[in-house]
Design a protein around this motif. Structure first.
Motif, PDB file in Angstrom:
ATOM      1  N   GLN A  26      31.657  30.929 -41.685  1.00  0.00           N
ATOM      2  CA  GLN A  26      31.503  32.316 -42.152  1.00  0.00           C
ATOM      3  C   GLN A  26      30.587  33.108 -41.112  1.00  0.00           C
ATOM      4  OE1 GLN A  26      32.087  33.269 -45.429  1.00  0.00           O
ATOM      5  NE2 GLN A  26      33.353  31.773 -45.467  1.00  0.00           N
ATOM      6  N   PRO A  27      30.738  34.509 -41.163  1.00  0.00           N
ATOM      7  CA  PRO A  27      29.860  35.247 -40.245  1.00  0.00           C
ATOM      8  C   PRO A  27      28.724  35.249 -40.552  1.00  0.00           C
ATOM      9  CG  PRO A  27      31.176  36.633 -41.845  1.00  0.00           C
ATOM     10  CD  PRO A  27      31.672  35.313 -41.985  1.00  0.00           C
ATOM     11  N   ALA A  28      27.878  35.290 -39.430  1.00  0.00           N
ATOM     12  CA  ALA A  28      26.477  35.315 -39.512  1.00  0.00           C
ATOM     13  C   ALA A  28      25.911  36.618 -40.311  1.00  0.00           C
ATOM     14  CB  ALA A  28      25.598  35.313 -38.155  1.00  0.00           C
ATOM     15  N   LEU A  29      24.976  36.172 -41.220  1.00  0.00           N
ATOM     16  CA  LEU A  29      24.480  37.376 -42.228  1.00  0.00           C
ATOM     17  C   LEU A  29      23.406  38.026 -41.290  1.00  0.00           C
ATOM     18  CD1 LEU A  29      23.968  35.194 -45.534  1.00  0.00           C
ATOM     19  CD2 LEU A  29      25.634  36.916 -44.933  1.00  0.00           C
ATOM     20  N   LYS A  30      23.360  39.390 -41.460  1.00  0.00           N
ATOM     21  CA  LYS A  30      22.303  40.285 -41.009  1.00  0.00           C
ATOM     22  C   LYS A  30      20.917  39.780 -41.692  1.00  0.00           C
ATOM     23  CE  LYS A  30      24.454  43.876 -41.860  1.00  0.00           C
ATOM     24  NZ  LYS A  30      24.975  45.198 -42.125  1.00  0.00           N
ATOM     25  N   GLU A  31      19.806  40.299 -40.909  1.00  0.00           N
ATOM     26  CA  GLU A  31      18.614  40.288 -41.339  1.00  0.00           C
ATOM     27  C   GLU A  31      18.392  41.167 -42.572  1.00  0.00           C
ATOM     28  OE1 GLU A  31      15.559  38.513 -40.758  1.00  0.00           O
ATOM     29  OE2 GLU A  31      17.160  37.323 -39.357  1.00  0.00           O
ATOM     30  N   PRO A  32      17.618  40.529 -43.723  1.00  0.00           N
ATOM     31  CA  PRO A  32      17.655  41.686 -45.030  1.00  0.00           C
ATOM     32  C   PRO A  32      17.120  42.978 -44.637  1.00  0.00           C
ATOM     33  CG  PRO A  32      16.878  39.100 -45.272  1.00  0.00           C
ATOM     34  CD  PRO A  32      17.114  39.358 -44.058  1.00  0.00           C
ATOM     35  N   THR A  33      17.506  43.745 -45.275  1.00  0.00           N
ATOM     36  CA  THR A  33      17.226  45.291 -45.087  1.00  0.00           C
ATOM     37  C   THR A  33      16.315  45.649 -46.252  1.00  0.00           C
ATOM     38  OG1 THR A  33      19.136  46.222 -46.596  1.00  0.00           O
ATOM     39  CG2 THR A  33      19.571  45.823 -43.963  1.00  0.00           C
ATOM     40  N   ALA A  34      15.754  46.670 -46.100  1.00  0.00           N
ATOM     41  CA  ALA A  34      14.888  47.189 -47.410  1.00  0.00           C
ATOM     42  C   ALA A  34      15.744  47.255 -48.591  1.00  0.00           C
ATOM     43  CB  ALA A  34      14.405  48.683 -46.984  1.00  0.00           C
ATOM     44  N   ILE A  35      17.055  47.716 -48.467  1.00  0.00           N
ATOM     45  CA  ILE A  35      17.853  47.816 -49.733  1.00  0.00           C
ATOM     46  C   ILE A  35      17.968  46.413 -50.205  1.00  0.00           C
ATOM     47  CG2 ILE A  35      20.011  47.956 -50.545  1.00  0.00           C
ATOM     48  CD1 ILE A  35      20.118  50.475 -48.647  1.00  0.00           C
ATOM     49  N   ASP A  36      18.161  45.043 -49.589  1.00  0.00           N
ATOM     50  CA  ASP A  36      18.144  44.018 -49.860  1.00  0.00           C
ATOM     51  C   ASP A  36      16.899  43.619 -50.542  1.00  0.00           C
ATOM     52  OD1 ASP A  36      20.822  43.746 -48.750  1.00  0.00           O
ATOM     53  OD2 ASP A  36      19.934  43.172 -46.768  1.00  0.00           O
ATOM     54  N   TRP A  37      15.752  43.798 -50.165  1.00  0.00           N
ATOM     55  CA  TRP A  37      14.512  43.362 -50.814  1.00  0.00           C
ATOM     56  C   TRP A  37      14.405  44.116 -52.277  1.00  0.00           C
ATOM     57  CZ3 TRP A  37      11.647  39.585 -49.734  1.00  0.00           C
ATOM     58  CH2 TRP A  37      11.689  39.051 -48.351  1.00  0.00           C
ATOM     59  N   LEU A  38      14.948  45.368 -52.208  1.00  0.00           N
ATOM     60  CA  LEU A  38      14.944  46.228 -53.362  1.00  0.00           C
ATOM     61  C   LEU A  38      15.798  45.591 -54.334  1.00  0.00           C
ATOM     62  CD1 LEU A  38      14.192  48.730 -54.994  1.00  0.00           C
ATOM     63  CD2 LEU A  38      15.809  50.115 -53.833  1.00  0.00           C
ATOM     64  N   LEU A  39      16.861  45.052 -54.003  1.00  0.00           N
ATOM     65  CA  LEU A  39      17.700  44.422 -54.789  1.00  0.00           C
ATOM     66  C   LEU A  39      17.068  43.250 -55.420  1.00  0.00           C
ATOM     67  CD1 LEU A  39      21.370  44.659 -53.315  1.00  0.00           C
ATOM     68  CD2 LEU A  39      20.672  45.915 -55.459  1.00  0.00           C
ATOM     69  N   LEU A  40      16.530  42.532 -54.450  1.00  0.00           N
ATOM     70  CA  LEU A  40      15.968  41.241 -55.044  1.00  0.00           C
ATOM     71  C   LEU A  40      14.795  41.590 -56.069  1.00  0.00           C
ATOM     72  CD1 LEU A  40      15.673  38.124 -54.153  1.00  0.00           C
ATOM     73  CD2 LEU A  40      13.463  38.858 -52.893  1.00  0.00           C
ATOM     74  N   ALA A  41      14.197  42.640 -55.908  1.00  0.00           N
ATOM     75  CA  ALA A  41      13.095  42.894 -56.689  1.00  0.00           C
ATOM     76  C   ALA A  41      13.437  43.338 -58.013  1.00  0.00           C
ATOM     77  CB  ALA A  41      12.124  43.864 -56.186  1.00  0.00           C
ATOM     78  N   VAL A  42      14.736  43.850 -58.360  1.00  0.00           N
ATOM     79  CA  VAL A  42      15.163  44.498 -59.427  1.00  0.00           C
ATOM     80  C   VAL A  42      15.882  43.186 -60.165  1.00  0.00           C
ATOM     81  CG1 VAL A  42      17.031  45.774 -60.379  1.00  0.00           C
ATOM     82  CG2 VAL A  42      15.751  46.582 -58.657  1.00  0.00           C
ATOM     83  N   ILE A  43      16.408  42.053 -59.324  1.00  0.00           N
ATOM     84  CA  ILE A  43      17.008  41.035 -59.919  1.00  0.00           C
ATOM     85  C   ILE A  43      15.877  40.205 -60.754  1.00  0.00           C
ATOM     86  CG2 ILE A  43      18.016  38.764 -59.380  1.00  0.00           C
ATOM     87  CD1 ILE A  43      19.786  40.256 -57.444  1.00  0.00           C
ATOM     88  N   VAL A  44      14.740  40.118 -59.881  1.00  0.00           N
ATOM     89  CA  VAL A  44      13.547  39.437 -60.487  1.00  0.00           C
ATOM     90  C   VAL A  44      13.033  39.909 -61.659  1.00  0.00           C
ATOM     91  CG1 VAL A  44      10.963  38.665 -60.112  1.00  0.00           C
ATOM     92  CG2 VAL A  44      13.014  38.325 -58.345  1.00  0.00           C
ATOM     93  N   ALA A  45      12.881  41.363 -61.782  1.00  0.00           N
ATOM     94  CA  ALA A  45      12.301  42.233 -62.702  1.00  0.00           C
ATOM     95  C   ALA A  45      13.195  41.879 -64.024  1.00  0.00           C
ATOM     96  CB  ALA A  45      12.216  43.720 -62.457  1.00  0.00           C
ATOM     97  N   LEU A  46      14.528  42.156 -63.815  1.00  0.00           N
ATOM     98  CA  LEU A  46      15.538  42.044 -64.882  1.00  0.00           C
ATOM     99  C   LEU A  46      15.614  40.452 -65.525  1.00  0.00           C
ATOM    100  CD1 LEU A  46      18.219  44.248 -64.074  1.00  0.00           C
ATOM    101  CD2 LEU A  46      16.476  44.581 -65.526  1.00  0.00           C
ATOM    102  N   GLY A  47      15.580  39.515 -64.486  1.00  0.00           N
ATOM    103  CA  GLY A  47      15.762  38.161 -64.747  1.00  0.00           C
ATOM    104  C   GLY A  47      14.417  37.577 -65.629  1.00  0.00           C
ATOM    105  N   GLY A  48      13.262  37.836 -65.021  1.00  0.00           N
ATOM    106  CA  GLY A  48      12.151  37.453 -65.413  1.00  0.00           C
ATOM    107  C   GLY A  48      11.579  38.080 -66.676  1.00  0.00           C
ATOM    108  N   SER A  49      12.070  39.346 -67.110  1.00  0.00           N
ATOM    109  CA  SER A  49      11.799  40.016 -68.295  1.00  0.00           C
ATOM    110  C   SER A  49      12.875  39.499 -69.508  1.00  0.00           C
ATOM    111  CB  SER A  49      12.019  41.586 -68.384  1.00  0.00           C
ATOM    112  OG  SER A  49      11.378  42.062 -67.172  1.00  0.00           O
ATOM    113  N   ALA A  50      13.699  38.756 -69.098  1.00  0.00           N
ATOM    114  CA  ALA A  50      14.536  37.980 -70.344  1.00  0.00           C
ATOM    115  C   ALA A  50      13.951  37.340 -71.125  1.00  0.00           C
ATOM    116  CB  ALA A  50      15.538  37.291 -69.679  1.00  0.00           C
ATOM    117  N   PHE A  51      12.558  36.628 -70.729  1.00  0.00           N
ATOM    118  CA  PHE A  51      11.949  35.746 -71.677  1.00  0.00           C
ATOM    119  C   PHE A  51      11.233  36.382 -72.596  1.00  0.00           C
ATOM    120  CE2 PHE A  51      12.650  33.797 -67.551  1.00  0.00           C
ATOM    121  CZ  PHE A  51      13.214  32.657 -67.969  1.00  0.00           C
ATOM    122  N   VAL A  52      10.550  37.576 -72.387  1.00  0.00           N
ATOM    123  CA  VAL A  52       9.713  38.408 -73.174  1.00  0.00           C
ATOM    124  C   VAL A  52      10.868  39.043 -73.909  1.00  0.00           C
ATOM    125  CG1 VAL A  52       9.649  40.537 -71.956  1.00  0.00           C
ATOM    126  CG2 VAL A  52       7.690  39.836 -73.620  1.00  0.00           C
TER     127      VAL A  52
END
Length: 324
Positions: free
Chosen positions: A5-31
């Protein structure tokens, strides 16, 4: 032999934003689950969530110009499931239908934050299952991480676990452990699945889960007059947000930054779940829950530590993924 597989690029600001949204949506499932089960029975929460999510993911697949493969094929005079369907069915039932039923049932008895803490144990289960069924090596650091994870669960249950069995708390915690085991099993099944378009896989597994859990309606009291507007809205929200939209975002993030970067959610999602429980329901977990979470996450950190550059190079030469 497949090409590396080709080497992945370093995470960008958009990647970190996506990660934050995923955590917010997934972590909110319990409440959200806690709000849903206040008036809607757990099986109906699971059925509603899965059908809403399946409809959304199927629409995403169609919009992308993809379609599900035929369910059956004929081979040497025998009718068999088409390639890809065994994996989609396995992940749909084990990784969606069963845990989506167990979590609402358990959260009738314990706080949403504590349910989120148990999710931290999922990567630890994955280590053992990958060793048993996916041929992955169980190194010394993985074994150390596995041991720390179990110590964390013992601390989490605490010395009053047997006493908790009297009021159903122990049963709820065991149900959560079983649910995280299901998530881990589905991760291993996904690793061993044949190459399938991510949107097709997501739609196929969600539809399978929705169909598989629908018979639960025959064993559940259906009384819409007793359901509150908030519970109905949160059931729909569970289907659209942590099940549907998050499924698409996870696919996007893994394609952009890799599964290793996506694994960071294992550390943050439980903390977000605890914060949401405190914010919306004034939940206050016992100190042992935070001690246990620290121990479990330490085990995850040890087990998922990256290999050295030399080990990565060797893995690439052997056409294996350098990620553990």
């Amino acid at each position: 032999m497949p090409s590396p597989q080709p080497a992945l690029k370093e995470p960008t600001a958009i990647d970190w934003l996506l990660l934050a949204v995923i955590v917010a949506l997934g972590g909110s499932a319990f409440v959200m689950i806690r709000a849903a089960v206040e008036t809607v029975p757990p099986p109906l929460v699971a059925v509603g969530r899965l059908w809403v999510g399946a409809a959304f993911l199927f629409g995403v697949m169609v919009q992308a110009g993809r379609r599900l493969p035929p369910l059956f094929r004929s081979a040497q005079g025998h009718i068999r499931l088409s390639q890809g369907w065994p994996s989609m069915i396995g992940v749909g039932i084990i990784g969606n239908a069963i845990p989506f039923l167990l979590f609402p049932w358990a959260q009738q008895r314990i706080d949403s934050g504590l349910a989120g803490v148990y999710m931290a144990f999922m990567p630890i289960w994955t280590l053992g299952l990958a060793y048993l069924f996916a041929g992955e090596t169980l190194t010394a650091r993985k074994m150390a991480g596995f041991a720390l994870g179990f110590i964390g669960v013992i601390v989490l249950m605490g010395p009053d676990a047997v006493k908790g069995a009297l009021d159903g708390e122990l049963a709820a915690q065991l149900a959560l452990l079983a649910a995280t085991l299901c998530y881990a099993a589905s991760a291993v099944i996904t690793r061993r699945a044949p190459p399938i378009r991510p949107r097709v896989f997501a739609a196929g597994m969600s539809l399978t889960a929705a169909v598989a859990i629908t018979p639960m309606l025959f064993f559940t009291k259906i009384a819409p007059a007793e359901w509150s507007s908030l519970s109905i809205i949160t059931v729909i929200g569970l289907g659209l947000l942590p099940t549907g939209i998050n499924g698409v975002l996870i696919i996007m993030l893994i394609k952009r930054a890799g599964a290793g970067f996506m694994a960071l959610t294992n550390y943050v999602t439980p903390l977000w779940a605890v914060a949401m429980g405190a914010l919306f329901y004034n939940e206050r977990l016992e100190p042992n829950a935070f001690i246990a979470l620290t121990i479990i996450l330490a085990g995850v950190a040890i087990s998922q530590r990256r290999r050295s550059s030399k080990q990565k190079l060797t893995a690439l030469h052997e056409n294996r993924s350098p990620a553990d």
